[in-house]
Design an enzyme around this catalytic site. Structure first.
Site, PDB file in Angstrom:
ATOM      1  N   LEU A 137       0.866  -1.174   0.000  1.00 29.96           N
ATOM      2  CA  LEU A 137       0.000   0.000   0.000  1.00 29.96           C
ATOM      3  C   LEU A 137       0.906   1.229   0.000  1.00 29.96           C
ATOM      4  CD1 LEU A 137      -2.718  -0.908   2.686  1.00 29.96           C
ATOM      5  CD2 LEU A 137      -2.951  -1.024   0.201  1.00 29.96           C
ATOM      6  N   ASP A 138       0.481   2.278  -0.659  1.00 29.14           N
ATOM      7  CA  ASP A 138       1.258   3.512  -0.631  1.00 29.14           C
ATOM      8  C   ASP A 138       1.411   4.002   0.806  1.00 29.14           C
ATOM      9  OD1 ASP A 138       1.366   3.445  -3.381  1.00 29.14           O
ATOM     10  OD2 ASP A 138      -0.361   4.771  -3.643  1.00 29.14           O
ATOM     11  N   LYS A 139       2.447   4.776   1.042  1.00 28.96           N
ATOM     12  CA  LYS A 139       2.740   5.272   2.385  1.00 28.96           C
ATOM     13  C   LYS A 139       1.508   5.870   3.062  1.00 28.96           C
ATOM     14  CE  LYS A 139       5.345   8.906   4.768  1.00 28.96           C
ATOM     15  NZ  LYS A 139       6.318  10.018   4.630  1.00 28.96           N
ATOM     16  N   THR A 141      -1.693   5.565   2.252  1.00 31.89           N
ATOM     17  CA  THR A 141      -2.925   4.796   2.136  1.00 31.89           C
ATOM     18  C   THR A 141      -3.018   3.863   3.335  1.00 31.89           C
ATOM     19  OG1 THR A 141      -2.900   4.867  -0.284  1.00 31.89           O
ATOM     20  CG2 THR A 141      -4.205   3.132   0.735  1.00 31.89           C
ATOM     21  N   ARG A 237      -5.341   5.936  -7.632  1.00 37.21           N
ATOM     22  CA  ARG A 237      -5.037   7.366  -7.702  1.00 37.21           C
ATOM     23  C   ARG A 237      -4.920   7.833  -9.145  1.00 37.21           C
ATOM     24  NH1 ARG A 237       0.166   7.652  -3.955  1.00 37.21           N
ATOM     25  NH2 ARG A 237      -0.046   9.886  -4.346  1.00 37.21           N
TER      26      ARG A 237
END
Length: 352
Positions: A137-139, A141, A237
């Protein structure tokens, strides 16, 4: 480095098949790519003779020995970082990752990551490549991630992800008034001029599909739920921004901040101060690598997103009340709170 000696006899009906394909069936706890690496390294013998070509055609009935070696994650430091564990057994961990936590060390984030935390809380996971991390997961998120606690579990989970058999559903709040749900299938790849960004590409991108539906509409924003069919970097995104509905707070793809007309100052200040993409991985479903049973987890949105939704709802109500007073009881603005629409293209997507 941990190692294991694996022995078997190649079935006679495999005559003429590739060595790597046969071994991937015999030793199914390991991926075909990993087996190919071991073959090239000379760690596979047939009747005592090493073969270094994965495409070698077997004769059948050979005695095979595979020296399986897994590199430990020795280059990373174990750090006492709290982890919110939703589920755990001997094979997997399901974690509710907080916004702001980087998943894997990299440029600009040499430590303080989920991987460092896993090495501290689960010492044996050092023997699993990437400390068992099979997806990211993105930082900024938040939400659910699955981690493998051993190599066989990791192999099976990676295969599920590659076959799109892991269900991941996200909650998001986007800028703009989305009319209805739908599906976007646009390839995604590295931006041609900005290497820190991803983009929809007509040439060179990897296939990417996102299904989305509208949950709730506000004055200038929309709450949506997105189901991933693929798992490209920044997929939601990028896809939402491509559609013209970037995520609130997205520092990379967000574009211009949109404050609804006549919004209360404290509400507007909260919007301005929301500095991470409003994205949460709220649902995760997969087949357990050992039992074969389907398992599903759900976690609610974190407080910052819940407060953001409350503010947008309150803003809607305040605006309606103000217009009601201005027009002496006549309200010309239609407001349908909590609009739900069906998934529109994929009949197999489960309904809540």
């Amino acid at each position: 480095m941990s190692s294991q000696r694996l022995e078997a006899r190649i079935p006679t009906d495999k005559m003429g098949q590739r060595l790597d394909a046969v071994l991937a069936e015999l030793f199914s706890d390991y991926s075909r790519n990993r087996i190919q690496d071991w073959i090239r390294a000379g760690q596979v013998t047939l009747d005592g003779v090493a073969h270094k070509k994965p495409n070698f055609k077997v004769f059948g009935d050979e005695s095979v020995v595979l020296l399986a070696e897994i590199e430990d994650e020795v280059s990373y430091q174990a750090q006492d970082i709290p982890i919110d564990v939703v589920y755990e057994d001997d094979d997997i961990l399901v974690i509710n990752k907080s916004a702001g936590l980087v998943v894997h060390p990299g440029a600009g984030n040499p430590d303080g990551t989920l991987l460092n935390a896993l090495l501290f809380h689960y010492e044996a996971i050092r023997e699993v490549p990437r400390a068992g991390i099979v997806h990211r997961l993105d930082k900024d998120t938040s939400g659910l991630m699955v981690v493998a606690k051993n190599v066989p579990a990791q192999t099976h989970l990676v295969e599920q992800l590659q076959e799109h058999d892991v269900e991941r559903v996200y909650d998001a709040i986007v800028v703009g008034k989305m009319i209805s749900g739908g599906t976007i299938s646009k390839p995604i790849g590295r931006h041609p001029t900005d290497r820190k960004r991803m983009a929809v590409l007509t040439v060179g991108g990897k296939s990417a599909t996102s299904h989305y539906r509208v949950l709730e509409r506000f004055r200038e924003h929309t709450r949506v739920r997105v189901k991933l069919e693929t798992g490209r970097t920044h997929q939601i995104r990028v896809h939402m921004a491509y559609l013209g509905f970037p995520l609130i707070g997205d520092p990379v793809y967000g574009g211009r901040l949109r404050i609804p007309q006549q919004m209360m100052s404290e509400f507007a200040d909260y919007l301005r101060g929301f500095k991470r993409q409003a994205l949460h991985a709220g649902q995760l479903s997969l087949t357990h690598p050992r039992t074969g049973k389907t398992m599903k987890w759900k976690v609610s949105m974190p407080d910052d997103m819940l407060e953001l939704i409350d503010i947008l709802r309150d803003d809607m109500e305040d605006f309606q009340a103000m217009k009601h007073e201005d027009y002496m009881g006549y309200d010309e603005y239609d407001y349908d709170d909590g609009v739900e629409v069906e998934w529109v293209t994929d009949a197999d997507i489960p309904q809540e």
